[in-house]
Design a protein around this motif. Sequence first.
Motif, PDB file in Angstrom:
ATOM      1  N   ARG A  33       0.850  -1.198   0.000  1.00  0.00           N
ATOM      2  CA  ARG A  33       0.000   0.000   0.000  1.00  0.00           C
ATOM      3  C   ARG A  33       0.883   1.245   0.000  1.00  0.00           C
ATOM      4  NH1 ARG A  33      -2.882  -0.290   5.382  1.00  0.00           N
ATOM      5  NH2 ARG A  33      -0.859  -1.183   5.919  1.00  0.00           N
ATOM      6  N   SER A  34       0.293   2.394  -0.308  1.00  0.00           N
ATOM      7  CA  SER A  34       1.059   3.633  -0.270  1.00  0.00           C
ATOM      8  C   SER A  34       1.508   3.916   1.164  1.00  0.00           C
ATOM      9  CB  SER A  34       0.234   4.807  -0.788  1.00  0.00           C
ATOM     10  OG  SER A  34      -0.703   5.234   0.182  1.00  0.00           O
TER      11      SER A  34
ATOM     12  N   ASN B  12       8.634   1.097   1.157  1.00  0.00           N
ATOM     13  CA  ASN B  12       7.336   1.581   1.642  1.00  0.00           C
ATOM     14  C   ASN B  12       7.299   1.603   3.164  1.00  0.00           C
ATOM     15  OD1 ASN B  12       6.347   1.890  -0.941  1.00  0.00           O
ATOM     16  ND2 ASN B  12       5.182  -0.018  -0.952  1.00  0.00           N
TER      17      ASN B  12
END
Length: 202
Positions: A66-67, A157
Motif C-alpha cells: 500500500r502507499s 514503503n
Amino acid sequence: MEGLYIIGGSPCSGKSTIAEMIAEKYDFNYFKVDDYLEQYMKKAQEDGKPLSARAMQMSPEETWMRSPRLQTEEELEIYREIFTYIWEALSTFPEKKKIITEGAAFLPELVSAVGVDKKHYINIVPVKDFQYHFYSQRPWVPYILEGCTDKKKAFENWMERDALFAETVHADAKQRGYACLVTDGSIGIDEMFRTVCNLFEL
C-alpha cells in the motif's frame, strides 16, 4: 497515574533501550507495549474496530505494498482503536512501584487526552537516514516481508511509512508542548538516557 512515565515516538529510535535502562537503574516496572500489540488488536477486532480487524487479516503483500501515506494513516488509527486496552493494562500495576512504559502507540494526542503531565512523557524519533541504516541491518526484517512479491519496494514503503509516522508524531508533540528528542546517531545512548532522565526529573 502519578508514578507513570511514558516514552513514545517511532521505531528504531532507542525507546526500548532507554526504558530498559530506566527500569534497571530506578527499579521501575517496565511495560513494553509492542509485546502485546497483537493481543490488543485481536481484542479490538472482537470489539468491532474496523482497521484492527482488517489489519489482522491482511497478507504481507497487502500490508506493505500500500502507499506509505495510507499505511501511516491506518497505523495511527489502529493505535487510537487499541489505546483503551493499553491504558487499562497500565492501571493494573501496583501503585507502590513506578512504571516506565514505551511504544509507538503512545501518540501525543492520546497521552494528552488522558492528562499525562509533560514531565512524564517524551517522544523519541529518528531521522530517516538513521532509521533506514539500522533497520536494513536487522536480521528479522526479511521474515516480516516474507510473501511480498517485491521485497525491495515493500521495504522502501515500510521505511517511508515510519518516516511519515515520525514526522506526524514530532509535529503533534511540538504543538501540544511535549518534549521530542530527534536522534541521528550523533549522540550515544548514554547521553540520550541522561536527557530523558533529566526531563523525567529522576
